[in-house]
Design a protein around this motif. Structure first.
Motif, short mmCIF file in Angstrom:
data_model
loop_
_atom_site.label_atom_id
_atom_site.label_comp_id
_atom_site.label_asym_id
_atom_site.label_seq_id
_atom_site.Cartn_x
_atom_site.Cartn_y
_atom_site.Cartn_z
N THR A 84 40.03 88.54 46.60
CA THR A 84 40.57 87.27 46.18
C THR A 84 41.13 86.54 47.51
OG1 THR A 84 42.93 88.21 46.14
CG2 THR A 84 41.53 88.22 43.77
N VAL A 85 41.60 85.32 46.98
CA VAL A 85 42.08 84.48 48.17
C VAL A 85 43.24 85.10 48.73
CG1 VAL A 85 43.54 82.90 46.84
CG2 VAL A 85 42.66 82.17 48.83
N VAL A 86 44.09 85.78 47.87
CA VAL A 86 45.36 86.67 48.58
C VAL A 86 45.04 87.79 49.40
CG1 VAL A 86 47.41 87.75 47.93
CG2 VAL A 86 46.68 85.64 46.63
N ASP A 87 43.82 88.63 49.03
CA ASP A 87 43.23 89.52 49.93
C ASP A 87 43.13 88.78 51.20
OD1 ASP A 87 43.58 91.18 47.76
OD2 ASP A 87 41.55 90.99 46.99
N VAL A 88 42.40 87.78 51.31
CA VAL A 88 41.71 87.21 52.50
C VAL A 88 42.80 86.50 53.23
CG1 VAL A 88 40.45 85.17 53.34
CG2 VAL A 88 39.61 86.51 51.61
N GLN A 89 43.92 86.04 52.71
CA GLN A 89 44.99 85.68 53.25
C GLN A 89 45.71 86.97 54.05
OE1 GLN A 89 48.37 84.80 50.58
NE2 GLN A 89 48.92 83.11 51.69
N ASN A 90 45.90 88.06 53.38
CA ASN A 90 46.52 88.94 53.92
C ASN A 90 45.64 89.58 55.07
OD1 ASN A 90 48.57 89.08 52.12
ND2 ASN A 90 47.50 90.50 51.01
N ARG A 91 44.38 89.76 55.07
CA ARG A 91 43.52 90.28 56.09
C ARG A 91 43.64 89.22 57.25
NH1 ARG A 91 42.00 94.03 59.30
NH2 ARG A 91 39.76 93.99 60.09
N MET A 92 43.66 87.95 57.04
CA MET A 92 43.76 86.97 58.10
C MET A 92 44.95 87.42 59.13
SD MET A 92 42.32 83.38 56.79
CE MET A 92 42.20 82.55 58.40
N THR A 93 45.82 87.66 58.66
CA THR A 93 47.12 87.88 59.64
C THR A 93 46.93 89.14 60.38
OG1 THR A 93 48.28 89.48 57.97
CG2 THR A 93 48.53 87.18 57.62
N ASP A 94 45.81 89.90 60.27
CA ASP A 94 45.57 91.19 61.12
C ASP A 94 45.21 90.65 62.42
OD1 ASP A 94 46.48 93.37 59.65
OD2 ASP A 94 44.54 93.53 58.57
N PHE A 95 44.63 89.43 62.51
CA PHE A 95 44.04 88.75 63.62
C PHE A 95 44.96 87.96 64.64
CE2 PHE A 95 40.60 90.02 61.06
CZ PHE A 95 39.67 90.83 61.78
N GLY A 96 46.25 88.02 63.80
CA GLY A 96 47.39 87.14 64.87
C GLY A 96 47.27 85.40 64.42
N VAL A 97 46.90 85.35 63.20
CA VAL A 97 47.05 83.96 62.77
C VAL A 97 47.86 84.06 61.43
CG1 VAL A 97 44.82 83.30 63.60
CG2 VAL A 97 45.14 83.80 61.14
N ASP A 132 42.13 76.25 68.79
CA ASP A 132 43.16 76.84 67.94
C ASP A 132 42.26 76.81 66.54
OD1 ASP A 132 44.84 77.71 69.55
OD2 ASP A 132 46.26 76.10 69.03
N ILE A 133 41.99 75.59 66.05
CA ILE A 133 41.15 75.40 64.94
C ILE A 133 39.98 76.09 64.69
CG2 ILE A 133 40.03 73.77 63.47
CD1 ILE A 133 41.80 71.65 64.66
N ASP A 134 39.12 76.29 65.89
CA ASP A 134 37.92 76.96 65.90
C ASP A 134 38.25 78.51 65.47
OD1 ASP A 134 35.75 75.07 65.99
OD2 ASP A 134 36.06 75.17 68.11
N TYR A 135 39.37 78.84 66.39
CA TYR A 135 39.56 80.38 66.09
C TYR A 135 40.22 80.62 64.68
CZ TYR A 135 41.45 85.01 67.30
OH TYR A 135 41.53 86.28 67.28
N TRP A 136 40.89 79.97 64.30
CA TRP A 136 41.23 80.08 62.99
C TRP A 136 40.23 80.10 61.82
CZ3 TRP A 136 41.18 78.03 57.90
CH2 TRP A 136 42.12 78.14 57.17
N ILE A 137 39.00 79.48 62.05
CA ILE A 137 37.91 79.31 61.26
C ILE A 137 37.16 80.49 61.39
CG2 ILE A 137 35.89 77.97 60.64
CD1 ILE A 137 37.48 75.37 61.31
N ASP A 138 36.95 80.85 62.56
CA ASP A 138 36.06 82.06 63.05
C ASP A 138 36.89 83.29 62.45
OD1 ASP A 138 34.34 80.53 64.57
OD2 ASP A 138 35.34 81.10 66.53
N VAL A 139 38.19 83.35 62.39
CA VAL A 139 38.86 84.44 61.84
C VAL A 139 38.25 84.64 60.06
CG1 VAL A 139 41.21 85.39 61.05
CG2 VAL A 139 40.64 84.94 63.49
N LEU A 140 38.51 83.44 59.56
CA LEU A 140 38.40 83.37 58.15
C LEU A 140 36.66 83.65 57.75
CD1 LEU A 140 38.88 82.50 55.18
CD2 LEU A 140 38.31 80.22 55.90
N GLU A 141 35.91 83.19 58.53
CA GLU A 141 34.44 83.42 58.46
C GLU A 141 34.39 85.10 58.75
OE1 GLU A 141 29.95 82.05 59.77
OE2 GLU A 141 31.87 81.61 61.26
N HIS A 142 34.85 85.68 59.61
CA HIS A 142 34.67 87.10 60.00
C HIS A 142 35.52 87.80 58.77
CE1 HIS A 142 34.73 90.91 62.23
NE2 HIS A 142 35.87 91.08 61.82
#
Length: 509
Positions: free
Chosen positions: A411-424, A452-462
């Motif tokens: 889910t989108v909440v799962d993705v949201q939680n995982r993105m914080t593991d990369f410091g965003v 910053d924007i590119d890194y954030w998007i890269d984290v989401l894609e990963h």
């Protein structure tokens, strides 16, 4: 991913230590105050009936212990030190110089009951900032009493009530019109003020039609309360006609400027015909936001509605500045003049930006949003709201992971939680109810660099790639944060949660 970007190895600091109230030892001190001078009369300043019978329940800790504890807490809080593309609320950098200004004694130590002659500088700031917002909006007067956007919307609901009552029409005018994409504070505050709420559905163009509006407008209409552009980045090009339709029926029109960042210096509420508007100082004007405050909703209106504003108002006279009550006003929505340290910060921010600066910031905000959209839509599994609409969006776009969730179960909440593991910082989802499935609403504003924007998007894609390869790992995130997923079962149980140390001791024995 963008060329050459590597995801950083990140792990949040984790300090396994008790609360400050549970630390220290009896007799341990950071500072030992001197004993009262004998015969000074200090003991007589506090009446015997008001003196404590027992010492306060406070931790007894040395200065190094206390400093270390709060340093550890700061290390465990991401705040805005991550990349925070937080949409529906324009989260932007808060300049440190403004924090220093607001911390000066001339602001922080002022008492609200001081005589006007002793606070001329602060009253001048309030008056000058009022004039600045008049220039940005075309309104005739602003007040800063509201403690946030919802409180400013409530001011309008109360002003609407007082206005129609003064004309003998309040019993008749009971309907406030809003839309499904308006911020929830608009229908909520209208209902709290005793009005009926009519919510227009969003149609194929991304906003309700003129025919839908005409169908509900009539002699019962009290006001229109909307934001434009909405949180999907869509600007209603018929907004002037909306205002005209409501005015022809005798209603008022309120412009919720929560999404002002992308149109700063481009549109003025009064030129579109609105009777009132609000700005979020804790969003658009560089003032911090978090934890419920410190927030200020600046409410402005035309001269016709000014008699109903909550007082006191700051007025410039031949001898300086003074506070005057507004005798016919709706009364306080918050104490005194509101949260003035935040007004000082916003005043400083706007002075620093200037007219050219805010126009450039709006341009950067729109440019960054459309850059993000082009990159995000190239990632499999991401779609956008009203994908058939090809016009450029403004300061944000609402995206959907609905197809991705159907494919992976993540889910989108799962993705949201995982993105914080990369410091965003975790992204914002959407106001309720969700119009699109599994929504997320990023917004760059003018504060974030292309890197910053590119890194954030890269984290989401990963993370989305991880969800396809190992859904369980993403669904159990975060793994590198201060805490993992928490058990929220006690949040609605008043027998278990505690907001004070005394309540915690009582409930946990």
């Amino acid at each position: 991913m963008s060329q050459g970007t590597n995801l950083r190895r990140y792990h949040a600091a984790v300090w396994d230590e008790p609360l400050i109230m549970e630390q220290g030892a009896p007799g341990r001190r950071g500072t030992v105050p001197p004993a009262p001078i004998e015969g000074s009369g200090i003991d007589d300043l506090i009446p015997a009936a008001m003196r404590r019978k027992t010492p306060p329940v406070l931790p007894e800790a040395a200065e190094p212990d206390t400093l270390r504890h709060y340093l550890h807490l700061s290390q465990q809080t991401m705040g805005m030190v991550g990349i925070s593309l937080f949409g529906t609320c324009t989260m932007k950098y808060n300049p440190r110089v403004n924090e220093r200004l607001a911390a000066r004694d001339q602001v922080a130590e002022i008492h609200p009951h001081q005589d006007d002659s002793t606070v001329q500088g602060l009253l001048e700031v309030v008056h000058e900032f009022d004039l600045m917002l008049r220039d940005l909006s075309g309104m005739d007067r602003f007040v800063f009493q509201a403690g946030g956007g919802a409180a400013a919307a409530y001011i309008h609901a109360c002003v609407t009530r007082a206005y129609h009552e003064s004309r003998g029409e309040l019993a008749q005018r009971r309907d406030v019109i809003t839309t499904a994409q308006a911020h929830p504070c608009n229908p909520a505050t209208a209902a709290a003020a005793g009005f009926n709420v009519i919510t227009l559905p969003v149609e194929e163009d991304g906003y309700p039609s003129l025919d839908a509006l005409r169908a509900v407008v009539g002699e019962r209409t009290a006001s229109l309360m909307i934001n434009n552009p909405d949180d999907m980045g869509i600007y209603n090009p018929n907004i002037k006609q909306w205002v005209d339709i409501v005015h022809e029926a005798g209603g008022l029109c309120f412009y919720d400027h929560a999404n002002f960042n992308g149109v700063m210096g481009r549109i003025r509420a009064a030129e579109l015909g609105f009777d009132a508007c609000m700005f979020m100082l804790h969003k658009t004007f560089g003032v911090p936001k978090g934890g419920g405050g410190p927030a200020v909703g600046a409410y402005g209106c035309t001269a016709e509605l000014e008699p109903f504003l909550p007082g006191p108002l700051v007025v410039k006279t031949d001898s300086g500045y003074e506070r005057r009550e507004n005798e016919a006003g709706v009364g306080r929505v918050r104490e005194f003049l509101g949260n003035l340290p935040q007004v000082v910060k916003a005043y400083s921010w706007l002075l620093a930006m200037g007219g050219d600066g805010i126009r450039e910031a709006a341009d950067i905000s729109v440019l960054a949003n459309n850059y993000m959209e082009s990159r995000l839509l190239a990632i499999p599994g991401i779609t956008k709201s009203f994908g058939h609409l090809t016009l450029r969006r403004l300061e944000m776009t609402r995206f959907s992971l609905g197809e991705y969730t159907e494919e992976t179960g993540v889910t989108v909440v799962d993705v949201q939680n995982r993105m914080t593991d990369f410091g965003v910082d975790a992204f914002w989802l959407s106001h309720e109810p969700w119009i699109v499935p599994e929504p997320f609403t990023p917004e760059a504003g003018e504060a974030w660099s292309i890197e910053d924007i590119d890194y954030w998007i890269d984290v989401l894609e990963h993370v989305l790639g991880e969800g396809r390869a190992d859904p369980a790992m993403v669904k159990s995130a975060p793994h590198n944060q201060v805490v993992a997923q928490i058990d929220g079962s006690s949040l609605d149980d008043p027998a278990r949660w505690a907001t004070t140390w005394r309540a915690y001791q009582r409930k946990n024995a």
